[in-house]
Design a protein around this motif. Structure first.
Motif, PDB file in Angstrom:
ATOM      1  N   PRO A 190      24.858  66.287  61.936  1.00 23.20           N
ATOM      2  CA  PRO A 190      23.990  65.802  60.853  1.00 23.20           C
ATOM      3  C   PRO A 190      24.776  65.199  59.694  1.00 23.20           C
ATOM      4  O   PRO A 190      24.302  64.257  59.041  1.00 23.20           O
ATOM      5  CB  PRO A 190      23.225  67.052  60.421  1.00 23.20           C
ATOM      6  CG  PRO A 190      24.002  68.207  60.931  1.00 23.20           C
ATOM      7  CD  PRO A 190      24.670  67.734  62.182  1.00 23.20           C
ATOM      8  N   ILE A 191      25.998  65.698  59.443  1.00 17.81           N
ATOM      9  CA  ILE A 191      26.821  65.121  58.379  1.00 17.81           C
ATOM     10  C   ILE A 191      27.230  63.696  58.741  1.00 17.81           C
ATOM     11  O   ILE A 191      27.109  62.768  57.934  1.00 17.81           O
ATOM     12  CB  ILE A 191      28.064  65.995  58.125  1.00 17.81           C
ATOM     13  CG1 ILE A 191      27.649  67.357  57.570  1.00 17.81           C
ATOM     14  CG2 ILE A 191      29.028  65.299  57.167  1.00 17.81           C
ATOM     15  CD1 ILE A 191      28.794  68.339  57.422  1.00 17.81           C
ATOM     16  N   GLY A 192      27.716  63.514  59.978  1.00 18.08           N
ATOM     17  CA  GLY A 192      28.103  62.181  60.426  1.00 18.08           C
ATOM     18  C   GLY A 192      26.921  61.230  60.488  1.00 18.08           C
ATOM     19  O   GLY A 192      27.033  60.049  60.145  1.00 18.08           O
ATOM     20  N   GLY A 193      25.764  61.750  60.906  1.00 18.40           N
ATOM     21  CA  GLY A 193      24.569  60.924  60.961  1.00 18.40           C
ATOM     22  C   GLY A 193      24.133  60.464  59.583  1.00 18.40           C
ATOM     23  O   GLY A 193      23.780  59.290  59.383  1.00 18.40           O
ATOM     24  N   ALA A 194      24.169  61.382  58.615  1.00 16.56           N
ATOM     25  CA  ALA A 194      23.795  61.023  57.246  1.00 16.56           C
ATOM     26  C   ALA A 194      24.770  60.004  56.660  1.00 16.56           C
ATOM     27  O   ALA A 194      24.370  59.076  55.942  1.00 16.56           O
ATOM     28  CB  ALA A 194      23.759  62.281  56.376  1.00 16.56           C
ATOM     29  N   ALA A 195      26.065  60.157  56.983  1.00 14.59           N
ATOM     30  CA  ALA A 195      27.067  59.202  56.493  1.00 14.59           C
ATOM     31  C   ALA A 195      26.803  57.804  57.040  1.00 14.59           C
ATOM     32  O   ALA A 195      26.905  56.803  56.310  1.00 14.59           O
ATOM     33  CB  ALA A 195      28.465  59.673  56.887  1.00 14.59           C
ATOM     34  N   MET A 196      26.445  57.709  58.320  1.00 15.05           N
ATOM     35  CA  MET A 196      26.141  56.409  58.907  1.00 15.05           C
ATOM     36  C   MET A 196      24.884  55.810  58.292  1.00 15.05           C
ATOM     37  O   MET A 196      24.790  54.589  58.099  1.00 15.05           O
ATOM     38  CB  MET A 196      25.981  56.544  60.414  1.00 15.05           C
ATOM     39  CG  MET A 196      27.265  56.867  61.151  1.00 15.05           C
ATOM     40  SD  MET A 196      28.562  55.624  60.933  1.00 15.05           S
ATOM     41  CE  MET A 196      27.982  54.328  62.016  1.00 15.05           C
ATOM     42  N   LEU A 197      23.918  56.644  57.966  1.00 11.76           N
ATOM     43  CA  LEU A 197      22.705  56.157  57.298  1.00 11.76           C
ATOM     44  C   LEU A 197      23.046  55.542  55.945  1.00 11.76           C
ATOM     45  O   LEU A 197      22.554  54.459  55.595  1.00 11.76           O
ATOM     46  CB  LEU A 197      21.706  57.305  57.113  1.00 11.76           C
ATOM     47  CG  LEU A 197      20.744  57.590  58.261  1.00 11.76           C
ATOM     48  CD1 LEU A 197      19.988  58.878  58.004  1.00 11.76           C
ATOM     49  CD2 LEU A 197      19.757  56.442  58.421  1.00 11.76           C
ATOM     50  N   LEU A 198      23.879  56.234  55.189  1.00  9.35           N
ATOM     51  CA  LEU A 198      24.270  55.718  53.877  1.00  9.35           C
ATOM     52  C   LEU A 198      25.081  54.444  54.008  1.00  9.35           C
ATOM     53  O   LEU A 198      24.885  53.484  53.246  1.00  9.35           O
ATOM     54  CB  LEU A 198      25.080  56.787  53.131  1.00  9.35           C
ATOM     55  CG  LEU A 198      24.323  58.053  52.729  1.00  9.35           C
ATOM     56  CD1 LEU A 198      25.276  59.075  52.129  1.00  9.35           C
ATOM     57  CD2 LEU A 198      23.217  57.714  51.727  1.00  9.35           C
ATOM     58  N   LEU A 199      25.989  54.417  54.978  1.00  6.92           N
ATOM     59  CA  LEU A 199      26.831  53.243  55.171  1.00  6.92           C
ATOM     60  C   LEU A 199      26.007  52.025  55.569  1.00  6.92           C
ATOM     61  O   LEU A 199      26.246  50.917  55.086  1.00  6.92           O
ATOM     62  CB  LEU A 199      27.876  53.534  56.250  1.00  6.92           C
ATOM     63  CG  LEU A 199      28.888  52.419  56.555  1.00  6.92           C
ATOM     64  CD1 LEU A 199      29.721  52.100  55.331  1.00  6.92           C
ATOM     65  CD2 LEU A 199      29.787  52.830  57.720  1.00  6.92           C
ATOM     66  N   SER A 200      25.028  52.227  56.434  1.00  6.86           N
ATOM     67  CA  SER A 200      24.205  51.109  56.889  1.00  6.86           C
ATOM     68  C   SER A 200      23.359  50.539  55.758  1.00  6.86           C
ATOM     69  O   SER A 200      22.989  49.370  55.789  1.00  6.86           O
ATOM     70  CB  SER A 200      23.299  51.554  58.039  1.00  6.86           C
ATOM     71  OG  SER A 200      22.379  52.540  57.591  1.00  6.86           O
ATOM     72  N   GLY A 201      23.069  51.377  54.758  1.00  8.60           N
ATOM     73  CA  GLY A 201      22.311  50.884  53.616  1.00  8.60           C
ATOM     74  C   GLY A 201      23.076  49.825  52.845  1.00  8.60           C
ATOM     75  O   GLY A 201      22.474  48.932  52.238  1.00  8.60           O
TER      76      GLY A 201
END
Length: 258
Positions: A190-201
């Motif tokens: 979930p940490i890596g997933g959230a980081a990718m979500l923020l990065l894609s923004g």
């Protein structure tokens, strides 16, 4: 937002449930069963890389015409390179191996086993995160059901991974610590997933590259670690059968729900 949180947490729940096997099973998983489970996990990850990541990445690049493969190809290779670097800089120890890998080999065996599984889980968390990011873009290439299928598929293969890492540690560390180790190996998802979500923004147009990046990272784990481990010793065909079952299950999930 609830869909996003659920999508991020489902794979972690799968790992946690698998780690919970230390409270119900007396012995470690038998070698043949472990081979089948490793093969199954490999099949799920390869199918997810193709249907949930690489194909959507190319679909998003249709305006490039015959060069629509470029973002997928470039992202895929960067994903391979990223995991190759992590494999070199993070100390870890694979199951059924006495030879640690990475720069610092003075860590405890249990710690390095957890780090090895954590390396598996990093690309899985990234894959879920970037797929959910694609869902938020409303581009139409990634549906909510498709994102859910990826999360469920990874959660299914995370269950045996959680058990495989926790059960061998039960004898030396106790049930409570063994469960905690298994749980910690999955928290990176979930940490890596959230980081990718923020990065894609911040990198919206780079979404096809990010999808392929996650695919490359997952394929690296399969080819470098999971398949060799499932093929070691006798009865390597068990791992092959597990791979076929995992691949078909993930393909069905993605096509039926996507």
């Amino acid at each position: 937002m609830e869909q996003i949180i659920l999508g991020l947490m489902i794979p972690f729940i799968g790992t946690t449930a698998g780690a919970g096997c230390v409270f119900f099973l007396k012995n470690a998983i038998r070698p043949l069963v472990q081979k089948a489970l490793l093969g199954f996990a490999s099949g799920v990850m390869i199918a997810a890389s193709v249907w949930s990541l690489l194909i959507p990445a190319m679909d998003m690049s249709e305006e490039m015409g015959r060069l629509a493969f470029l973002p997928a190809a470039a992202g895929f290779l960067f994903g391979i390179a990223f995991l190759l670097i992590l494999d070199r800089v993070i100390p870890h120890l694979h199951l059924d191996s006495d030879q640690p890998e990475g720069p610092n080999k003075s860590l405890k065996k249990s710690t390095m086993l957890v780090l090895a599984v954590t390396l598996h889980n990093i690309p899985e968390g990234m894959a879920v995160g970037v797929t959910l990011a694609g869902l938020l873009t409303e581009s139409g290439e990634i549906a909510a059901a498709g994102a859910l299928a990826l999360s469920l598929g990874i959660a299914i293969q995370n269950f045996p991974e959680g058990a495989i890492i926790s059960l061998p540690l039960k004898e030396t560390s106790g049930r409570g610590k063994a469960f905690l180790y298994g749980l910690l190996s999955g928290i990176v998802e979930p940490i890596g997933g959230a980081a990718m979500l923020l990065l894609s923004g911040f990198l919206g147009p780079a979404l096809p590259y990010l999808l392929a990046f996650a695919a490359g990272a997952m394929v690296y784990v399969v080819v470098e670690e999971l398949i060799p481990e499932s093929a070691e010793g006798d009865h390597s065909n068990i791992g092959t059968i597990g791979f076929a079952v995992g691949f078909v299950c993930m393909m069905i999930l993605d096509v039926a729900l996507g």
